[in-house]
Scaffold this motif. Structure first.
Motif, PDB file in Angstrom:
ATOM      1  N   ALA A  31      47.415  46.399  48.112  1.00  0.00           N
ATOM      2  CA  ALA A  31      46.452  45.335  47.829  1.00  0.00           C
ATOM      3  C   ALA A  31      45.057  45.909  47.578  1.00  0.00           C
ATOM      4  O   ALA A  31      44.338  45.451  46.687  1.00  0.00           O
ATOM      5  N   ARG A  32      44.657  46.903  48.362  1.00  0.00           N
ATOM      6  CA  ARG A  32      43.344  47.533  48.155  1.00  0.00           C
ATOM      7  C   ARG A  32      43.288  48.259  46.816  1.00  0.00           C
ATOM      8  O   ARG A  32      42.282  48.205  46.119  1.00  0.00           O
ATOM      9  N   GLN A  33      44.363  48.936  46.444  1.00  0.00           N
ATOM     10  CA  GLN A  33      44.406  49.614  45.145  1.00  0.00           C
ATOM     11  C   GLN A  33      44.332  48.601  44.004  1.00  0.00           C
ATOM     12  O   GLN A  33      43.621  48.809  43.025  1.00  0.00           O
ATOM     13  N   PHE A  34      45.080  47.517  44.155  1.00  0.00           N
ATOM     14  CA  PHE A  34      45.060  46.470  43.134  1.00  0.00           C
ATOM     15  C   PHE A  34      43.659  45.874  43.003  1.00  0.00           C
ATOM     16  O   PHE A  34      43.148  45.690  41.896  1.00  0.00           O
ATOM     17  N   GLN A  35      43.019  45.597  44.131  1.00  0.00           N
ATOM     18  CA  GLN A  35      41.680  45.009  44.112  1.00  0.00           C
ATOM     19  C   GLN A  35      40.672  45.979  43.502  1.00  0.00           C
ATOM     20  O   GLN A  35      39.791  45.572  42.742  1.00  0.00           O
ATOM     21  N   TRP A  36      40.806  47.264  43.804  1.00  0.00           N
ATOM     22  CA  TRP A  36      39.913  48.277  43.243  1.00  0.00           C
ATOM     23  C   TRP A  36      40.031  48.300  41.718  1.00  0.00           C
ATOM     24  O   TRP A  36      39.032  48.334  40.994  1.00  0.00           O
ATOM     25  N   LYS A  37      41.271  48.250  41.225  1.00  0.00           N
ATOM     26  CA  LYS A  37      41.504  48.240  39.775  1.00  0.00           C
ATOM     27  C   LYS A  37      40.949  46.962  39.153  1.00  0.00           C
ATOM     28  O   LYS A  37      40.283  47.007  38.108  1.00  0.00           O
ATOM     29  N   LEU A  38      41.192  45.831  39.788  1.00  0.00           N
ATOM     30  CA  LEU A  38      40.697  44.553  39.280  1.00  0.00           C
ATOM     31  C   LEU A  38      39.171  44.533  39.247  1.00  0.00           C
ATOM     32  O   LEU A  38      38.566  44.120  38.248  1.00  0.00           O
ATOM     33  N   ASP A  39      38.525  45.011  40.304  1.00  0.00           N
ATOM     34  CA  ASP A  39      37.065  45.062  40.340  1.00  0.00           C
ATOM     35  C   ASP A  39      36.520  45.942  39.221  1.00  0.00           C
ATOM     36  O   ASP A  39      35.489  45.618  38.612  1.00  0.00           O
ATOM     37  N   GLY A  40      37.201  47.047  38.932  1.00  0.00           N
ATOM     38  CA  GLY A  40      36.787  47.916  37.836  1.00  0.00           C
ATOM     39  C   GLY A  40      36.844  47.206  36.500  1.00  0.00           C
ATOM     40  O   GLY A  40      35.937  47.347  35.671  1.00  0.00           O
ATOM     41  N   GLU A  41      37.883  46.432  36.285  1.00  0.00           N
ATOM     42  CA  GLU A  41      38.004  45.670  35.041  1.00  0.00           C
ATOM     43  C   GLU A  41      36.945  44.574  34.976  1.00  0.00           C
ATOM     44  O   GLU A  41      36.363  44.323  33.918  1.00  0.00           O
ATOM     45  N   LEU A  42      36.691  43.914  36.102  1.00  0.00           N
ATOM     46  CA  LEU A  42      35.702  42.832  36.132  1.00  0.00           C
ATOM     47  C   LEU A  42      34.282  43.345  35.876  1.00  0.00           C
ATOM     48  O   LEU A  42      33.470  42.639  35.281  1.00  0.00           O
ATOM     49  N   ARG A  43      33.972  44.568  36.323  1.00  0.00           N
ATOM     50  CA  ARG A  43      32.636  45.128  36.109  1.00  0.00           C
ATOM     51  C   ARG A  43      32.302  45.256  34.623  1.00  0.00           C
ATOM     52  O   ARG A  43      31.146  45.216  34.235  1.00  0.00           O
ATOM     53  N   LYS A  44      33.320  45.413  33.795  1.00  0.00           N
ATOM     54  CA  LYS A  44      33.112  45.567  32.358  1.00  0.00           C
ATOM     55  C   LYS A  44      32.793  44.236  31.673  1.00  0.00           C
ATOM     56  O   LYS A  44      32.310  44.227  30.549  1.00  0.00           O
ATOM     57  N   ILE A  45      33.085  43.135  32.349  1.00  0.00           N
ATOM     58  CA  ILE A  45      32.924  41.804  31.751  1.00  0.00           C
ATOM     59  C   ILE A  45      31.747  41.104  32.410  1.00  0.00           C
ATOM     60  O   ILE A  45      31.790  40.816  33.600  1.00  0.00           O
ATOM     61  N   LYS A  46      30.716  40.809  31.652  1.00  0.00           N
ATOM     62  CA  LYS A  46      29.512  40.192  32.217  1.00  0.00           C
ATOM     63  C   LYS A  46      29.551  38.663  32.150  1.00  0.00           C
ATOM     64  O   LYS A  46      28.960  37.995  32.975  1.00  0.00           O
ATOM     65  N   ASN A  47      30.255  38.117  31.185  1.00  0.00           N
ATOM     66  CA  ASN A  47      30.315  36.664  31.017  1.00  0.00           C
ATOM     67  C   ASN A  47      31.260  36.061  32.056  1.00  0.00           C
ATOM     68  O   ASN A  47      32.435  36.435  32.136  1.00  0.00           O
ATOM     69  N   PRO A  48      30.772  35.109  32.892  1.00  0.00           N
ATOM     70  CA  PRO A  48      31.622  34.537  33.952  1.00  0.00           C
ATOM     71  C   PRO A  48      32.865  33.826  33.431  1.00  0.00           C
ATOM     72  O   PRO A  48      33.922  33.883  34.063  1.00  0.00           O
ATOM     73  N   ILE A  49      32.761  33.184  32.272  1.00  0.00           N
ATOM     74  CA  ILE A  49      33.931  32.491  31.709  1.00  0.00           C
ATOM     75  C   ILE A  49      34.975  33.516  31.271  1.00  0.00           C
ATOM     76  O   ILE A  49      36.175  33.337  31.502  1.00  0.00           O
ATOM     77  N   ALA A  50      34.525  34.591  30.655  1.00  0.00           N
ATOM     78  CA  ALA A  50      35.452  35.645  30.236  1.00  0.00           C
ATOM     79  C   ALA A  50      36.112  36.285  31.455  1.00  0.00           C
ATOM     80  O   ALA A  50      37.304  36.617  31.424  1.00  0.00           O
ATOM     81  N   ARG A  51      35.353  36.456  32.550  1.00  0.00           N
ATOM     82  CA  ARG A  51      35.924  37.007  33.781  1.00  0.00           C
ATOM     83  C   ARG A  51      37.016  36.083  34.324  1.00  0.00           C
ATOM     84  O   ARG A  51      38.094  36.533  34.712  1.00  0.00           O
ATOM     85  N   MET A  52      36.720  34.788  34.342  1.00  0.00           N
ATOM     86  CA  MET A  52      37.692  33.812  34.833  1.00  0.00           C
ATOM     87  C   MET A  52      38.946  33.829  33.965  1.00  0.00           C
ATOM     88  O   MET A  52      40.073  33.793  34.476  1.00  0.00           O
ATOM     89  N   ASN A  53      38.770  33.901  32.636  1.00  0.00           N
ATOM     90  CA  ASN A  53      39.912  33.925  31.732  1.00  0.00           C
ATOM     91  C   ASN A  53      40.756  35.179  31.932  1.00  0.00           C
ATOM     92  O   ASN A  53      41.991  35.129  31.870  1.00  0.00           O
ATOM     93  N   MET A  54      40.117  36.315  32.177  1.00  0.00           N
ATOM     94  CA  MET A  54      40.853  37.548  32.414  1.00  0.00           C
ATOM     95  C   MET A  54      41.699  37.427  33.681  1.00  0.00           C
ATOM     96  O   MET A  54      42.876  37.780  33.694  1.00  0.00           O
ATOM     97  N   ILE A  55      41.110  36.905  34.743  1.00  0.00           N
ATOM     98  CA  ILE A  55      41.851  36.751  35.993  1.00  0.00           C
ATOM     99  C   ILE A  55      42.983  35.741  35.818  1.00  0.00           C
ATOM    100  O   ILE A  55      44.106  35.961  36.276  1.00  0.00           O
ATOM    101  N   GLY A  56      42.703  34.637  35.130  1.00  0.00           N
ATOM    102  CA  GLY A  56      43.748  33.644  34.863  1.00  0.00           C
ATOM    103  C   GLY A  56      44.901  34.239  34.068  1.00  0.00           C
ATOM    104  O   GLY A  56      46.070  33.964  34.341  1.00  0.00           O
TER     105      GLY A  56
END
Length: 83
Positions: free
Chosen positions: A43-68
């Motif tokens: 879970a920590r590895q997954f979260q670390w990877k997800l946080d890395g991907e999220l850092r690249k996306i500044k737009n909150p809607i785009a972040r939400m769409n990526m997670i969705g």
């Protein structure tokens, strides 16, 4: 830790984004610590990877769409395995 309502969290993000980010990290860590020990590292590895991907996306809607999209990918993978 006190769980914030949607409105409380929204207000916190507007008033103090750094505090909101610290809250997000604390909630995730609480969730991971509640998992069985053999699942926590994954879970920590997954979260670390997800946080890395999220850092690249500044737009909150785009972040939400990526997670969705990731959630849907996981759901479809689970559905395919079950069928």
């Amino acid at each position: 830790m006190k769980k914030l309502t949607f409105d409380e969290l929204k207000d916190l993000v507007i008033a103090d984004p750094d505090k909101a980010e610290a809250y997000r990290i604390a909630v995730i860590e609480d969730l991971i610590e509640g998992l069985p020990e053999d699942k926590q590292n994954y879970a920590r590895q997954f979260q670390w990877k997800l946080d890395g991907e999220l850092r690249k996306i500044k737009n909150p809607i785009a972040r939400m769409n990526m997670i969705g999209g990731k959630m849907w990918d996981s759901f479809l993978e689970m559905n395919n395995r079950l069928n």
